[in-house]
Write an enzyme that holds these catalytic residues in place. Sequence first.
Site, PDB file in Angstrom:
ATOM      1  N   HIS A 104      -5.744 -20.236  18.628  1.00 13.55           N
ATOM      2  CA  HIS A 104      -6.349 -21.725  18.669  1.00 13.55           C
ATOM      3  C   HIS A 104      -6.147 -22.512  19.917  1.00 13.55           C
ATOM      4  O   HIS A 104      -5.328 -22.176  20.518  1.00 13.55           O
ATOM      5  CB  HIS A 104      -5.859 -22.391  17.478  1.00 13.55           C
ATOM      6  CG  HIS A 104      -4.173 -22.675  17.478  1.00 13.55           C
ATOM      7  ND1 HIS A 104      -3.746 -23.589  18.214  1.00 13.55           N
ATOM      8  CD2 HIS A 104      -3.391 -21.772  17.062  1.00 13.55           C
ATOM      9  CE1 HIS A 104      -2.525 -23.348  18.164  1.00 13.55           C
ATOM     10  NE2 HIS A 104      -2.093 -22.477  17.509  1.00 13.55           N
ATOM     11  N   GLU A 208       0.164 -18.325  10.933  1.00 15.35           N
ATOM     12  CA  GLU A 208       1.293 -18.321  12.058  1.00 15.35           C
ATOM     13  C   GLU A 208       2.611 -17.886  11.123  1.00 15.35           C
ATOM     14  O   GLU A 208       2.735 -17.998  10.039  1.00 15.35           O
ATOM     15  CB  GLU A 208       1.529 -19.472  12.393  1.00 15.35           C
ATOM     16  CG  GLU A 208       2.631 -19.665  13.554  1.00 15.35           C
ATOM     17  CD  GLU A 208       2.461 -18.680  14.835  1.00 15.35           C
ATOM     18  OE1 GLU A 208       2.552 -17.649  14.351  1.00 15.35           O
ATOM     19  OE2 GLU A 208       2.446 -19.076  15.913  1.00 15.35           O
TER      20      GLU A 208
END
Length: 349
Positions: A104, A208
């Site tokens: 990202h 994550e």
Amino acid sequence: MLGPSLLYGFLAAASTATAYSHSTHINYTVVTGIFQQDDNATNPSTFNFTASNFGLIERSYPSDSSCPDSKHSTQWQRLAHYISTLNNKAKRNERYALFFMGRHGEGYHNAAETYFGTPAWNCYWSELNGNATVTWADAHLTETGAAQANSVNTFWKNLIKDEKITPPETYYTSPLYRCLDTAKLTFAGLDLPRKNPFVPTIKELLREGISAHTCDRRSNKIYIHKNFPSFKFEKGFVEEDPFWTKLHAEPSADQDIRSKAVLDDILSNDASTYMSITSHSGEIASLLRVLGHRVFSLSTGAAIPVLVKATTLTGDGPATPTLPYTPQSTCTAPPTIRDSSCNDCSCCL
Ligand SMILES: *[C@@H]1O[C@H](CO)[C@@H](O)[C@H](O)[C@H]1NC(C)=O
Ligand SMILES: *[C@@H]1O[C@H](CO)[C@@H](O)[C@H](O)[C@H]1NC(C)=O
Ligand SMILES: *[C@@H]1O[C@H](CO)[C@@H](O)[C@H](O)[C@H]1NC(C)=O
Ligand SMILES: *[C@@H]1O[C@H](CO)[C@@H](O)[C@H](O)[C@H]1NC(C)=O
């Protein structure tokens, strides 16, 4: 294959002794010599993937002589032909797949860590939802982060138009907002084949590594759907975040187990050869470990292609113990030092 709900149960039961038991498992190897990133001589900290055609090495392939109009084909077209010959010649339990893994763009949590310094971020601020002006729980992209994703979009436009790359056939993303938005900006408005539109599947296990930081806690399903109505949820995706636990962290060995689980899940249910994954620095590092790729850190907004050979083998894979989440200590006020050697919060005030 474990279904997602069973998998979640397995992961949530943090102290079970053995990981999986299924009768087959998938072994991964990276096909090296294709991309500069898989070569030890390439320095990840200075490497620029957009300036180097995604790292694709200019070379001939053993299949070039059978490539239609090889002389006028681009490197990416000859690679596509090579991959298809590898798949045509592969044994029944083997296949080759090209993953495009993108991190990202910069999120508010990244900017806040830079602003406060790592010790104060890790030991104090990251456990809060934000401060008086900025929210970093399930962080959104900063303006810089959105610009990074938009420039990767331009890069893909050029790859498709000029380099004749084969674009992803399917798309997967982490459920965290910064990845959903990065995927949306990266693949919006591309000239994609009609049969493979950009309709990503949100996968819980691409998130994550789970720490006590609120940026690792996802939003609920209704909120995600409201903001990304065209995205699909994988089967079994539950309303509320089933994993994030206040002041606890996922051990990294557990993260690699679930990274292998999500790759096995994708490859067991998707026959595509070209797949996109939008995820995080820690999670992509874990996926690369599982695939047997060398360490290659990505800066915010960067992406890496990996050509993988997947071999389905009978018999259970190596049993791996899953460890319980570990309690995290914090400081009651932010530490004043900025030196990142303080990660265990021994430096409170
Ligand atoms: C499994 O993968 C490893 C590398 O990740 C490789 O060295 C090994 O030969 C593979 N085993 C089989 C049976 O394919
Ligand atoms: C790359 O480096 C790793 C670790 O230093 C080493 O094990 C591996 O053999 C190297 N690969 C090549 C192709 O040199
Ligand atoms: C990478 O290269 C592109 C040109 O392709 C350039 O526009 C960009 O600024 C470079 N990025 C970095 C971080 O140097
Ligand atoms: C909140 O944190 C951000 C860093 O991300 C900082 O720029 C901002 O000034 C902080 N706000 C206050 C009120 O301290």
